[in-house]
Scaffold this motif. Structure first.
Motif, PDB file in Angstrom:
ATOM      1  N   LYS A 243       0.851  -1.201   0.000  1.00  0.00           N
ATOM      2  CA  LYS A 243       0.000   0.000   0.000  1.00  0.00           C
ATOM      3  C   LYS A 243       0.872   1.232   0.000  1.00  0.00           C
ATOM      4  O   LYS A 243       1.907   1.277   0.673  1.00  0.00           O
ATOM      5  CB  LYS A 243      -0.872   0.028   1.250  1.00  0.00           C
ATOM      6  CG  LYS A 243      -2.237  -0.556   1.055  1.00  0.00           C
ATOM      7  CD  LYS A 243      -3.076  -0.288   2.279  1.00  0.00           C
ATOM      8  CE  LYS A 243      -4.402  -1.020   2.138  1.00  0.00           C
ATOM      9  NZ  LYS A 243      -5.189  -0.979   3.344  1.00  0.00           N
TER      10      LYS A 243
ATOM     11  N   LYS B 219      -2.859  -0.671  -4.163  1.00  0.00           N
ATOM     12  CA  LYS B 219      -1.574  -1.313  -3.896  1.00  0.00           C
ATOM     13  C   LYS B 219      -0.680  -1.271  -5.135  1.00  0.00           C
ATOM     14  O   LYS B 219      -1.152  -1.403  -6.256  1.00  0.00           O
ATOM     15  CB  LYS B 219      -1.801  -2.760  -3.477  1.00  0.00           C
ATOM     16  CG  LYS B 219      -2.412  -2.880  -2.099  1.00  0.00           C
ATOM     17  CD  LYS B 219      -2.532  -4.315  -1.692  1.00  0.00           C
ATOM     18  CE  LYS B 219      -3.028  -4.423  -0.262  1.00  0.00           C
ATOM     19  NZ  LYS B 219      -3.264  -5.805   0.130  1.00  0.00           N
TER      20      LYS B 219
ATOM     21  N   GLY C 252      -6.472   3.413  -1.050  1.00  0.00           N
ATOM     22  CA  GLY C 252      -5.494   2.410  -0.647  1.00  0.00           C
ATOM     23  C   GLY C 252      -5.026   1.505  -1.766  1.00  0.00           C
ATOM     24  O   GLY C 252      -4.839   0.308  -1.562  1.00  0.00           O
TER      25      GLY C 252
END
Ligand code: SF4
Length: 342
Positions: free
Chosen positions: A25, A34, A32
């Motif tokens: 992240k 990734k 959020g």
């Protein structure tokens, strides 16, 4: 083929474009999202019979992840590992026990390696119970006693009933190494095997590894941040930075004629290395950066004392320096060394 060994030597392990990414992240994205964390970013490596390859670099450069990939403790994201010419995944499907017998790993911290509730006898005999079940219990025990004595733990009978907490760090690391050698593996990864040990016992443990390697002709990947240790044990050295090998060569050639600015800086900052020629200390700026999206240029460019504009734009090609020595750095192309990928 790698040029550091003649064509008659047996190739034990071959690594082709090995990669390991993790999802991480970041704060730079809403919701959020990734991104890829590049722990190992495309490594080629050849390991020949009875050879020790030292892997050096700062902590966080991917050395330990590489070690775990090589013994299949972690699955790679991409790339291939061939063991005596057979893909490791194929070996694991067809002959999993054979793979586990012939490929072993020793970890940095011997106090974390074993269950504290098991005796040394139980710890040592288990690999034989799992993978040498054709031997009787007595034969297994004799093998354990023989290797403990060979490794300097004498008399072995005194050690068998003890528990890990009753042994010193040096004795426990010997146990860890000797246990990994019980099944006569063809390939061993040792990850910082002496960095947690008292300075006074380091040389003994290293000499034990060298003696065992000589006797059993084991091929070893020796991971360390300490160039002076690697210099003592390795036939060949690969320098890693942020998940990639930036320079590789025979130990003598690489230490006497380093070409990559990172290798030069590492050598110049190693207080314990005793080189034939004096070297001026080179300061490396800042900390090792995040392995999230490290490109597109040379991964070392933010810290490099010799960086040029091109270093921020493209990753350097592999440049051959001698038969058994190469590096990835734009300066080498400019100096007229031969690039073998452009
Ligand atoms: Fe330094 Fe550029 Fe060479 Fe990278 S490519 S090591 S930044 S000179």
């Amino acid at each position: 083929m790698n040029n550091h060994i003649s064509e008659h030597d047996e190739l034990i392990l071959e690594v082709k474009n090995l990669k390991k990414f993790y999802k991480a992240k970041t704060n730079s994205h809403f919701f959020g999202k990734k991104e890829n964390l590049e722990a190992v970013g495309g490594i080629d490596l050849s390991v020949y019979k009875g050879e020790i390859i030292g892997i050096i670099g700062e902590s966080g450069c991917g050395k330990s992840t590489l070690g775990k990939l090589l013994v299949n403790l972690e699955p790679p994201t991409d790339g291939e590992i061939l063991f005596r010419g057979t893909p490791v995944q194929e070996m694991l499907q067809k002959h999993p026990a054979e793979f586990r017998k012939t490929v072993q790993m020793v970890f940095q911290n011997p106090f974390d390696t074993f269950l504290q509730t098991e005796t040394i006898e139980k710890i040592m005999i288990r690999p034989l119970q799992l993978y040498a079940s054709d031997l009787s219990h007595d034969e297994q025990l004799q093998n354990v006693i023989a290797i403990l004595e060979e490794g300097g733990l004498r008399p072995a009978q005194d050690f068998l009933p003890r528990y890990p907490h009753e042994l010193s760090g040096g004795q426990l690391q010997r146990i860890s190494i000797l246990r990994s050698m019980l099944l006569n593996p063809a390939f061993l990864v040792v990850d910082e095997p002496v960095s947690m040990l008292d300075v006074s016992v380091r040389a003994d443990v290293i000499n034990m590894i060298l003696d065992l390697k000589e006797k059993y002709q084991t091929s070893i990947i020796f991971i360390s941040h300490d160039i002076s240790v690697v210099r003592y044990v390795a036939d060949h050295i690969a320098v890693m930075y942020l998940g990639r090998i930036v320079e590789e060569g025979s130990t003598e050639e690489l230490l006497s004629n380093p070409k990559h600015p990172y290798t030069k800086a590492l050598i110049s900052n190693c207080m314990t290395i005793d080189l034939d020629h004096p070297v001026k200390r080179i300061k490396i700026k800042g900390e090792i950066p995040s392995p999230i999206n490290p490109g597109p240029g040379c991964y070392f460019c933010k810290r490099c004392y010799a960086a040029k504009c091109i270093c921020q734009e493209t990753y350097p090609d592999k440049t051959q320096i001698t038969d058994n020595h190469f590096a990835y750095c734009h300066l080498l192309c400019q100096e007229g060394e031969k690039s073998i990928e452009s």
